[in-house]
Structure formats: structure tokens, C-alpha cells
Design a protein around this motif. Structure first.
Motif, mmCIF file in Angstrom:
data_model
loop_
_atom_site.group_PDB
_atom_site.id
_atom_site.type_symbol
_atom_site.label_atom_id
_atom_site.label_comp_id
_atom_site.label_asym_id
_atom_site.label_seq_id
_atom_site.Cartn_x
_atom_site.Cartn_y
_atom_site.Cartn_z
ATOM 1 N N LEU A 118 64.017 -60.537 41.245
ATOM 2 C CA LEU A 118 63.216 -59.436 41.257
ATOM 3 C C LEU A 118 63.514 -58.225 40.228
ATOM 4 O O LEU A 118 64.571 -58.614 39.594
ATOM 5 C CB LEU A 118 63.777 -58.804 42.822
ATOM 6 N N PRO A 119 62.820 -57.306 40.154
ATOM 7 C CA PRO A 119 63.130 -56.320 39.051
ATOM 8 C C PRO A 119 64.557 -55.604 39.295
ATOM 9 O O PRO A 119 65.011 -55.479 40.298
ATOM 10 C CB PRO A 119 62.013 -55.153 39.457
ATOM 11 N N GLY A 120 64.984 -55.368 38.215
ATOM 12 C CA GLY A 120 66.380 -54.667 38.162
ATOM 13 C C GLY A 120 67.358 -55.545 38.482
ATOM 14 O O GLY A 120 68.520 -55.158 38.854
ATOM 15 N N GLY A 121 67.277 -56.707 38.106
ATOM 16 C CA GLY A 121 68.270 -57.951 38.384
ATOM 17 C C GLY A 121 68.516 -58.397 39.713
ATOM 18 O O GLY A 121 69.506 -58.945 39.747
ATOM 19 N N LEU B 279 68.249 -58.202 26.821
ATOM 20 C CA LEU B 279 68.887 -56.797 27.132
ATOM 21 C C LEU B 279 69.085 -56.456 28.533
ATOM 22 O O LEU B 279 69.972 -55.848 28.727
ATOM 23 C CB LEU B 279 67.916 -55.692 26.467
ATOM 24 N N ALA B 280 67.967 -56.760 29.361
ATOM 25 C CA ALA B 280 68.192 -56.581 30.872
ATOM 26 C C ALA B 280 69.168 -57.060 31.362
ATOM 27 O O ALA B 280 70.279 -56.704 32.175
ATOM 28 C CB ALA B 280 66.917 -56.551 31.347
ATOM 29 N N ARG C 298 72.843 -55.570 30.413
ATOM 30 C CA ARG C 298 73.182 -54.565 31.297
ATOM 31 C C ARG C 298 73.449 -54.674 32.550
ATOM 32 O O ARG C 298 74.383 -54.216 32.867
ATOM 33 C CB ARG C 298 71.663 -53.295 31.352
ATOM 34 N N HIS C 299 72.994 -55.944 32.969
ATOM 35 C CA HIS C 299 73.337 -56.012 34.518
ATOM 36 C C HIS C 299 74.784 -56.784 34.659
ATOM 37 O O HIS C 299 75.499 -56.093 35.369
ATOM 38 C CB HIS C 299 72.399 -57.121 35.284
ATOM 39 N N ARG D 150 77.144 -53.601 33.677
ATOM 40 C CA ARG D 150 77.303 -52.677 34.820
ATOM 41 C C ARG D 150 78.177 -53.298 36.221
ATOM 42 O O ARG D 150 79.026 -52.631 36.510
ATOM 43 C CB ARG D 150 76.150 -52.449 35.474
#
Lengths: 116, 554
Positions: B241-244, B443-444, B447-448, B451
Motif C-alpha cells: 500500500l502507499p506509504g510503505g 527513494l521511498a 525513507r521507510h 524512519r
């Protein structure tokens, strides 16, 4: 993975597009196409809501400038909704463009301005 | 015409329906035929397979009745026709693919009238099967094959010499028919079931995910085990899903067989579509419930849909009457809150509650269907207790799936189908060390991972936003350098030095100074977001070294 979701609607006759998810160089062109297509020539302007945007980077910020310029050419205005504390707020602040781009705290405030 | 024949002469073909049969005991067979009759009820025939049994029966009938041809035709219900299944002396009938409509011709009339029929002169008779005439058959006798009141076929014999078959012949033939019919029916049912089972298994396999998505931070394993002799409607699914975030689903459509498997396919597709729309778990189940009730078939299913956010370990889930998830850690395993509403497809406008749990780094979330824990005649609690025992301390997802199946499924196979899916949130390393293809899509993911690491390191929300931005900007630059230069990699490391995050982004390209009016944002962001930024360009590549003190002590 698409990474973002664009919801387009109107509030009090003003076009409102909200961006959810993450915007970076991988999907910025798609976001541009989706949002620009949603804004008709007849509209006074548009509100772009970034309050639920989880991430936006310099590529996304460049997109915001492009969109503003594009609308200006058509005599339309762009208002951004970026509440303090949101990830987009941090990005715009670090990039030093909070003042340059017309940023508002809430959708209602931004919509009210474009209706007037 | 022998005695006992009913005088229902039927015009030119001299067709007669014979009365008196073995079952009615109207006539005892002649004493010299007793031994022959035994040959038809010989228990030894039971050891033969269907093919051999039918052929052997035809041979014995031919000998007993002294006929030249013998044939067994079976009803093809779909087309309302009789199809030759085993023949003796009439081999061409099978080769030519002869089919006889029920109600027409000789065999067709035997089937339609459900009674023995004889034809004493084929000349001018209503005959569909051309092979009978070509072989020069003069007389025919046929009896229906009956199972539980249903005609499943016809057994007939023919004579090349002129002959009048009588009731005694019919008795012998009916005895053979009584021997053959149940064996045929059993074999047919078996073949049909076998076919359905095979079809349903193939269907079900095609409906389950071929491979699970490659997830970066988390690992997922799943197993599907068909039931011993039935196909069920269990499924699982994993969606990114979006946002990892990750969507994890498991479900069980009530019922068995092809229908349940097909319905499962619809459910899985629908759930996947609702999940990709980014709906919350409770909403996904409500939509699924509405979807299921809108289909004309009455159907019901239990489902769990969970959304996992690897960055925070937050798991939000809703359950429609499904057994509770199990959370497995290094030191044990425990059942989660039920958070359950009715199965989908049952009540008008079901609503579902969501529960939230934390899947800590190192822990594994396990979903399963009831086939794993249900044992007939046993309380469900005992099955659940066995599962928790078996899962205890096994956090590696593949091993977990194997072990619980090994521990809970009887060696002869399960009586219900079983699906299990396990998602592992791995421990966070002390030093983050990542390598990526120099592609924008990475890149996404970067970032996950970052974070997740930063949260454990004690970063505040401000720290998270700042460091993630700076790191992603540096990496975006590395990706831009690599453009056109063929496959390239970039590396990111992060580690703590006291309360300072030290971040390194390295690539093998040349640092590119920003150009144009709005192109400088990246570097501005990096310098504003971090306490220190040092960009070193050497011949072998570029290294961006950045530091930021975290934890609110700005």
C-alpha cells in the motif's frame, strides 16, 4: 507502487485537490499530470491540500512552483494548504519557500480567499 | 415368441416389451443355467477394475446366452444420448463414435421405456446404430441398467442367426445388468468427484497469489494446504500500500468444492481492490460484506484484513468472524483481541470495529484459517492452545509456517483446507547499512527503512522529517548522477555517535551543482535540515556526510 493518492473535488465551487502519500522524483510527473488535468480553464483557481501529504521533497516543491506559474498564465490562482507541524510544512520551511508560496493553515481559509 | 411375452407387437419390427424379470421372480431360470448365472454374480468379479469387469461380463453373457454381440451403452445426460462404453463383436460402434438419442432406435427405446425389449427381425425395425445392420444381426435383446431408479444405460445382446429372445434370456441379461450397473455408477461418481477435485484444486491454485511481493523491511511467508479429499474456499493475500504499508488478508468462504473456490476468487479480487483503494480495514470488510450480499449466490465468509505500518509497527485490523491473529515474539506467542464482527454475507449492513496492536521489531504476526485449529468434537480453545504452543518463540516466518503445520495437521492430511500467512517485523540493526539500485523508485524504500531506524534511535517527529528529507535529497542526487551511466548503486549508512545521527550517502557519480531558478531546493533543504553537511567529491564518486543531534536537544 504508486505511493500517492490524489482526491479531487470542489468546496463552495472552488476546486480542491488533496494529495495523500509521498511525492518525490519518482512520481512527481504523474502527480503533475493528475492535478493539472483536474483544473479546468474556467476555474478561478485551485486549492492544493498538502495536510495529508506524508512526504514531499525538492522535486515536489519544484512542481508547486511550476503549477503556480502555469495557473498564473491562465489568470488562475493557486493556494496551498500546509498546516504547521505537517511533513510538507517541514519541507517547505527547510527549503525556505513558506513565504514565497501562498501557504494557508486550513482548507476553509484557502477556499474562502478564492471565493471572494 | 416365448411364453410370458406381453403381446405389444409394434408393427413391422416385431418389437416386444418383455414382462417378468429376475427382480420380480416371475420366472425361475432353467436348472442347467444355474451354474451360468453364478458366473454373473461371481464375487471374484469385484476385484476387477471397471474396464475389466465390463469386458468380462460381456464375455460371460455371450457364452451363457450364446449370442454373437454384446454391448453396454451409457447415458450421456448432458446430451440425452446413449454412448457405447464396452462392446463385444460390435467394436466399430465405439470406433465410429456412434451416439443414440434416448427414445430413438433400439437401445434408445430400452432406456426410455425402462423395460427389456426384444426385436426378432431387424428388417424394417427402427435402428439408429448402423453397425447393427452392417454386422448382419438378426435379433436383439436389451435391458436397462438401473441404479436407484435411474436408468444409467443399456445392456444388449444380438444374434447373427434368426432367434426369438424370451423372458428367460431377459432374466439372465437383467442379472448381468444388476451386476454391472452399481459398479459403473461407482466408477462414474468417483471419476466425477476426482475430476471436480482436480479441477477445483487447479482453480484454487490459480486464485492464490503466485508469489508474494518483495517487501523491504518485513518478510512474509504463506502456505496453502488443500483438504485431504475436498476443495475449500480458503485464501490469503498480501498487498503493498502507499506509504510503505502492507495489507495482509486471510479468509475462508463457507462450503467446499468448485463453487467455494470460485467464490473465493471473487472475494480475493474484491478485497484486493478495496485494499488498494486505501480503505481502512473496517471499511474494507464492510464493502466486502456489501459486495457478497449483492451477488445472487448465498455465501458467507470469515475474513481478517490487517494493515501493517512497518515504520511504526502499528497493526490495524478488523475481523469478520475469523479466528484471532497470533502475535509471536522471541519469548512466546499470544492470541490477539478478537475485534470481531459477523462473517461477511450474513447480516444486513454489518459494521466492523478495528483493533490496533503493536508489532514490535523482532515479532511476527500470524493469520490462519480454522482448518488449522479445528478438530471435530473438540472445543476450539484446545486447538487455539495447541497453535499458541507450537508457535511459541518461532519468529522466522517460513519456519513458523512449517512448524505449525507440522504440529497441528494430522499425517493423513487435514479434513478442511488450511491457509496460513505470517509477517515478520525484523529487529532494527544498530547500524543502518543499505544499498540500492540508482533508481528513483528506491527513494521511498530508503525513507521507510531510515524512519524505522530513526524511531528506534529516539528521533522526535521534527528529527524524523528533517533527517529523512536530507537523506532522500542526497540520495535523489545520487540517482540523478547515475542516469545514463548504466546500472549503478548508491549506499546509505546511518549510525549514532552519542545523540548525533551520522548519515553517509555515497555513489560513484559526480556531484552535480544545481541549475535553474528552482533547482537549488535540494541542497538548501539538506543544509537547513541538518547540523552539518559535507559534500566530498572524488574521482571514484561522491560522498555526502551529514550530522544532526536528535531527541529535542537542538
Amino acid at each position: 507502487m504508486i505511493g500517492y493518492d490524489v482526491h479531487v473535488g470542489t468546496q463552495d465551487g472552488v476546486l480542491l485537490a488533496s494529495l495523500e502519500g509521498e511525492i518525490d522524483m519518482a512520481n512527481v510527473d504523474l502527480v503533475r499530470t493528475t492535478v493539472v488535468r483536474a483544473i479546468s480553464n474556467e476555474a478561478h483557481g485551485a486549492v492544493l491540500d498538502l495536510s495529508r501529504t506524508a512526504y514531499i521533497d525538492s522535486a515536489g516543491i519544484t512542481l508547486l512552483f511550476h503549477m503556480r506559474e502555469r495557473l498564473r498564465v491562465r489568470g488562475q490562482e493557486l493556494r496551498l494548504v500546509v498546516p504547521p507541524g505537517s511533513p510538507a510544512f517541514a519541507a517547505l520551511r527547510y527549503a525556505g519557500v513558506l513565504e514565497t508560496l501562498d501557504v494557508r493553515d486550513s482548507v476553509d481559509a484557502a477556499v474562502a480567499e478564492l471565493r471572494a | 415368441v416365448e411364453h410370458g411375452a406381453r403381446g405389444s407387437e409394434d408393427g413391422a419390427d416385431r418389437r416386444q416389451v418383455l414382462v417378468g424379470s429376475a427382480s420380480e421372480g416371475a420366472l425361475s431360470p432353467a436348472p442347467d443355467r444355474a451354474a451360468n448365472l453364478y458366473r454373473l454374480s461371481d464375487p471374484g468379479l469385484s476385484d476387477l477394475g471397471l474396464e475389466a469387469l465390463l469386458n468380462e461380463l460381456l464375455v460371460r453373457i455371450s457364452e451363457i446366452l450364446e449370442v454373437d454381440t454384446a454391448a453396454i451403452l451409457l447415458v450421456d445426460e448432458e446430451h440425452g444420448e446413449l454412448v457405447p462404453r464396452a462392446v463385444k463383436g460390435l467394436e466399430e460402434a465405439i470406433e465410429r463414435g456412434v451416439r443414440i438419442p434416448i427414445g430413438q432406435g433400439f437401445a434408445g427405446q430400452v432406456a426410455a421405456e425402462r423395460a427389456p425389449i426384444t426385436i426378432v427381425d431387424l428388417e424394417g425395425a427402427d435402428i439408429v446404430n448402423p453397425v447393427l445392420r452392417e454386422r448382419g444381426i438378426q435379433a436383439l435383446l436389451g435391458v436397462p441398467l438401473v441404479v436407484e431408479g435411474n436408468v444409467i444405460g443399456v445392456l444388449h445382446v444380438g444374434s447373427l442367426a434368426a432367434r426369438e429372445f424370451g423372458t428367460a434370456d431377459a432374466v439372465v441379461l437383467e442379472l448381468a445388468a444388476a451386476r454391472a450397473a452399481p459398479a459403473i455408477e461407482r466408477a462414474r461418481l468417483f471419476a466425477a468427484l476426482e475430476g471436480e477435485h482436480r479441477g477445483a484444486v487447479a482453480l484454487q491454485r490459480s486464485l492464490l497469489p503466485e508469489r508474494l511481493p518483495d517487501l523491504v523491511e518485513t518478510t512474509v511467508a504463506a502456505r496453502y494446504l488443500p483438504a485431504r479429499d475436498e476443495v475449500g474456499g480458503d485464501w490469503y493475500d498480501v498487498v503493498t500500500l502507499p506509504g510503505g504499508r502492507i495489507g495482509l488478508a486471510i479468509g475462508d468462504v463457507a462450503g467446499h468444492g468448485v463453487r467455494a473456490a470460485a467464490l473465493m476468487g471473487q472475494m480475493r479480487t474484491a478485497l484486493r481492490a478495496y485494499a488498494l483503494e486505501n480503505h481502512a480495514p473496517a471499511v474494507v470488510l464492510e464493502l466486502l460484506d456489501r459486495m457478497l450480499r449483492a451477488t445472487r449466490e448465498r455465501a458467507m465468509a470469515t475474513v481478517i484484513y490487517a494493515v501493517i505500518e512497518p515504520e511504526t509497527g502499528r497493526v490495524t485490523y478488523a475481523s469478520a468472524g475469523h479466528p484471532p491473529p497470533v502475535l509471536v515474539g522471541e519469548d512466546g506467542a499470544r492470541l490477539m483481541e478478537p475485534a470481531t464482527g459477523p462473517p461477511v454475507g450474513t447480516v444486513l449492513d454489518s459494521t466492523y470495529e478495528e483493533a490496533e496492536i503493536e508489532l514490535r521489531a523482532g515479532e511476527t504476526l500470524l493469520l490462519y484459517t480454522d482448518g488449522l485449529i479445528e478438530v471435530r468434537g473438540e472445543a476450539l480453545d484446545r486447538g487455539l492452545a495447541r497453535l499458541v504452543d507450537a508457535a511459541e518463540g518461532i519468529t522466522a516466518p517460513h519456519t513458523l509456517c512449517e512448524r505449525i503445520l507440522e504440529a497441528l495437521v494430522p499425517s493423513e492430511g487435514a479434513s478442511d483446507d488450511i491457509a496460513v500467512v505470517a509477517l515478520h517485523n525484523p529487529p532494527v540493526p544498530e547500524v543502518l547499512d543499505l544499498r540500492f539500485q540508482a533508481e528513483p523508485e528506491t527513494l521511498a524504500t530508503l525513507r521507510h527503512s531510515l524512519r524505522r531506524w530513526l524511531r528506534v534511535a529516539g528521533a522526535t517527529p521534527d528529527d524524523l522529517a528533517a533527517i529523512t528529507l536530507a537523506c532522500s535529497e542526497a540520495a535523489a542526487n545520487a540517482v540523478e548522477h547515475a542516469y545514463g551511466a548504466g546500472p549503478a548503486m548508491y549506499e546509505v549508512t546511518a549510525q549514532m555517535e552519542d545523540s548525533v545521527v551520522v548519515l553517509r550517502v555515497r555513489d560513484r557519480g559526480q556531484w552535480r551543482e544545481p541549475r535553474g531558478e528552482n533547482r537549488g531546493h535540494g541542497q538548501l533543504i539538506m543544509r537547513a535540515a541538518m547540523d552539518e553537511v559535507d559534500i566530498r567529491t572524488a574521482e571514484r564518486g561522491t560522498e555526502v556526510l551529514m550530522r544532526r543531534r536528535i531527541g529535542g536537544a537542538a
